[in-house]
Design a protein around this motif. Structure first.
Motif, short mmCIF file in Angstrom:
data_model
loop_
_atom_site.label_atom_id
_atom_site.label_comp_id
_atom_site.label_asym_id
_atom_site.label_seq_id
_atom_site.Cartn_x
_atom_site.Cartn_y
_atom_site.Cartn_z
N VAL A 210 0.83 -1.21 0.00
CA VAL A 210 0.00 0.00 0.00
C VAL A 210 0.87 1.26 0.00
N VAL A 211 1.94 1.24 0.81
CA VAL A 211 2.79 2.43 0.91
C VAL A 211 3.65 2.60 -0.33
N VAL A 212 4.33 1.53 -0.77
CA VAL A 212 5.27 1.68 -1.88
C VAL A 212 4.56 1.92 -3.20
N ALA A 213 3.26 1.66 -3.27
CA ALA A 213 2.52 1.95 -4.50
C ALA A 213 2.55 3.44 -4.81
N LYS A 215 5.19 5.27 -4.29
CA LYS A 215 6.58 5.57 -4.60
C LYS A 215 7.16 6.61 -3.65
N LEU A 216 8.24 7.27 -4.08
CA LEU A 216 9.02 8.11 -3.18
C LEU A 216 8.23 9.25 -2.55
N PRO A 217 7.39 10.01 -3.27
CA PRO A 217 6.66 11.10 -2.61
C PRO A 217 5.85 10.62 -1.41
N ARG A 218 5.17 9.47 -1.54
CA ARG A 218 4.39 8.96 -0.42
C ARG A 218 5.30 8.49 0.70
N ILE A 219 6.44 7.87 0.36
CA ILE A 219 7.38 7.43 1.38
C ILE A 219 7.89 8.64 2.16
N GLY A 220 8.22 9.73 1.44
CA GLY A 220 8.70 10.93 2.10
C GLY A 220 7.67 11.51 3.05
N LYS A 221 6.41 11.52 2.65
CA LYS A 221 5.36 12.05 3.51
C LYS A 221 5.13 11.15 4.72
N VAL A 222 5.13 9.84 4.50
CA VAL A 222 4.90 8.89 5.60
C VAL A 222 6.02 8.98 6.63
N SER A 374 8.71 1.76 8.59
CA SER A 374 9.24 2.87 7.80
C SER A 374 10.58 2.49 7.19
N THR A 375 11.38 1.71 7.92
CA THR A 375 12.64 1.23 7.37
C THR A 375 12.40 0.31 6.18
N VAL A 376 11.42 -0.55 6.30
CA VAL A 376 11.12 -1.51 5.23
C VAL A 376 10.73 -0.80 3.94
N VAL A 377 9.87 0.22 4.03
CA VAL A 377 9.45 0.90 2.81
C VAL A 377 10.59 1.74 2.24
N THR A 378 11.46 2.26 3.10
CA THR A 378 12.62 3.01 2.61
C THR A 378 13.60 2.08 1.91
N TYR A 399 10.51 -5.00 -9.14
CA TYR A 399 11.21 -5.33 -7.89
C TYR A 399 10.25 -5.47 -6.73
N VAL A 400 9.13 -4.77 -6.77
CA VAL A 400 8.22 -4.77 -5.62
C VAL A 400 7.72 -6.18 -5.30
#
Length: 460
Positions: A210-213, A215-222, A374-378, A399-400
């Motif tokens: 759900v998070v990595v879908a 991509k980076l902008p969502r990871i940065g916000k999370v 958070s480490t896992v999604v990063t 890769y996902v």
């Protein structure tokens, strides 16, 4: 099957022992000392500038994806969590209290290392095969050092692809939930938990997807929201624990310093093992010189490389000097580390429950669980970037699915085996990262002089 596992475990142990020998330790620590002296202590002299820039907004015309704050939060999310909770427990279990001292040493010189590697990450950003601006050691090597160094860029990308697997974080997250919540509530048994671990791994895989879908902008916000909140919560919990046992903090600190030079508490009482254990766990904790931090800071939205270097050097202070020290003091004061019954995150949980209240383990499980996710999604972002560099950015979205399988495998894997695999990959990542940074250090100094000189003139 047991014989095969034992042979594999022994073989990996030999590889880790070889890779984390004196040459690599000298490269990481000696390289950090070189950066510190070569810069004339610039990182220490400009720590307030790093804090100020952390809360400044990016220029709208600058290229990049993340703000300074989001870039640091993303980099910290790759280190905080299991590296600072389970990693510290592993360091004490293997190397004794003295290993924490050498973690401090590694972090102190790592401040300078991060300034150089992350300044270079912005200075020598490159375009991937789809034209997107990217940062990281592989792009630093490709853009700054030319074709002869290109194999080293691919070497880093391959090691980074394997070194950012989420197996350790998932393994320890599964354990912390099982030990603190599932077993006490009767959801699973303490000695027969494969089914629970597997189901929990599948649930985690769904959350990661759900998070990595996004991509980076969502990871940065999370990470920009979760990481600061969870750090504050964890530090508050440790502060309450340490204040209630304030009379034991001083002796615990003295134990760390004394054991750092005697190695009495380490296996076999070997001082060299204490030093290497501390530096190895520090690399897993703050990643200074490993190269993953450069991939996060290389995505910062800034046109001034030195600014990102100043922000990045705050990382070792936060995750190792502050968070790891708090964890270590709780473990040492509790005394549970001397029994040898627990290792990894279970040792940290036992320490909190021994010093605080029965439900402190649940609170630690929640805080560490969120940081671990958070480490896992990063790490997915790091691995995808490495794969994109190796085979082309248009293929990296595949890769996902491989990554989600690793999440499930991590929930049922062996802790010792996982640590040895990741330690090997971290050692291999450090080689190209540090060699390139040392080769390009004069260019960082030149950029730093150009950045600070106008400000000095204005002040005069």
């Amino acid at each position: 099957m047991n014989d095969y596992y034992e042979r594999l475990d022994n073989a990996l142990g030999a590889v880790v022992g070889f890779l984390w020998g004196p040459p690599l330790v000298t490269l990481l620590v000696g390289g950090g000392v070189f950066f510190l002296l070569y810069s004339r202590l610039l990182p220490y002299r400009h720590l307030p500038d790093g804090v100020r820039l952390l809360f400044s907004g990016p220029d709208r015309d600058d290229e990049g994806t993340l703000s300074h704050f989001q870039a640091l939060s993303t980099a910290l999310s790759g280190t905080l969590g299991m590296g600072n909770v389970a990693g510290v427990a592993v360091a004490i279990s293997v190397g004794g209290p003295g290993a924490i001292f050498w973690m401090w040493v590694s972090a102190l010189v790592g401040i300078a290392t991060k300034f150089y590697t992350c300044t270079l990450a912005v200075m020598y950003r490159g375009r991937d095969s789809e034209g997107t601006l990217q940062g990281g050691p592989m792009y630093i090597i490709r853009e700054a050092l030319g074709p002869r160094w290109r194999p080293l860029a691919y070497f880093f990308a391959l090691a980074g692809l394997l070194g950012t697997m989420p197996i350790f974080q998932i393994n320890q997250l599964t354990e912390v939930v099982r030990v603190a919540i599932a077993v006490p509530t009767g959801w699973t048994a303490a000695d027969a938990h494969f089914g629970f671990d597997l189901l929990f791994g599948l649930i985690l895989a769904a959350l990661v997807l759900v998070v990595v879908a996004g991509k980076l902008p969502r990871i940065g916000k999370v990470t920009g929201v979760l990481v600061p909140a969870m750090i504050a919560g964890y530090l508050l919990l440790t502060a309450v624990t340490l204040v209630s046992h304030a009379d034991q903090v001083g002796p615990a600190l003295m134990l760390i310093v004394r054991d750092a030079f005697t190695g009495e508490a380490a296996a076999g009482g070997v001082l060299g093992a204490v030093i290497i254990t501390g530096i190895r766990r520090a690399a897993f904790s703050n990643e200074a010189g490993i190269g993953t931090e450069a991939m996060a800071h290389g995505a910062a939205r800034t046109g001034e490389p030195v600014r990102e270097g100043l922000v990045a050097m705050l990382g070792p202070i936060i995750d190792t000097l502050i968070v790891c020290t708090c964890t270590a003091l709780v473990i040492l004061i509790s005394g549970v580390w001397e029994s040898g019954d627990d290792n990894g995150v279970s040792l940290t949980l036992a320490a909190f429950e021994a010093l605080f209240v029965d439900y402190s383990g649940v609170m630690v499980a929640v805080l560490v669980g969120v940081l671990s996710l958070s480490t896992v999604v990063t790490f997915w972002y790091y691995g995808a970037k490495c794969l994109g560099f190796l085979i082309g950015a248009r293929h990296q979205h595949h890769y996902v699915w491989f990554y989600l399988c690793l999440v499930v495998i991590g929930s049922v894997a062996s802790l010792d085996l996982v640590i040895k695999v990741l330690d090997s990959m971290y050692a291999l990542m450090a080689l190209p990262t540090m060699l390139a940074a040392l080769r390009l250090a004069p260019r960082v100094n030149q950029a730093a002089r150009a950045y600070f000189q106008p400000r000095s003139c204005e002040q005069n």
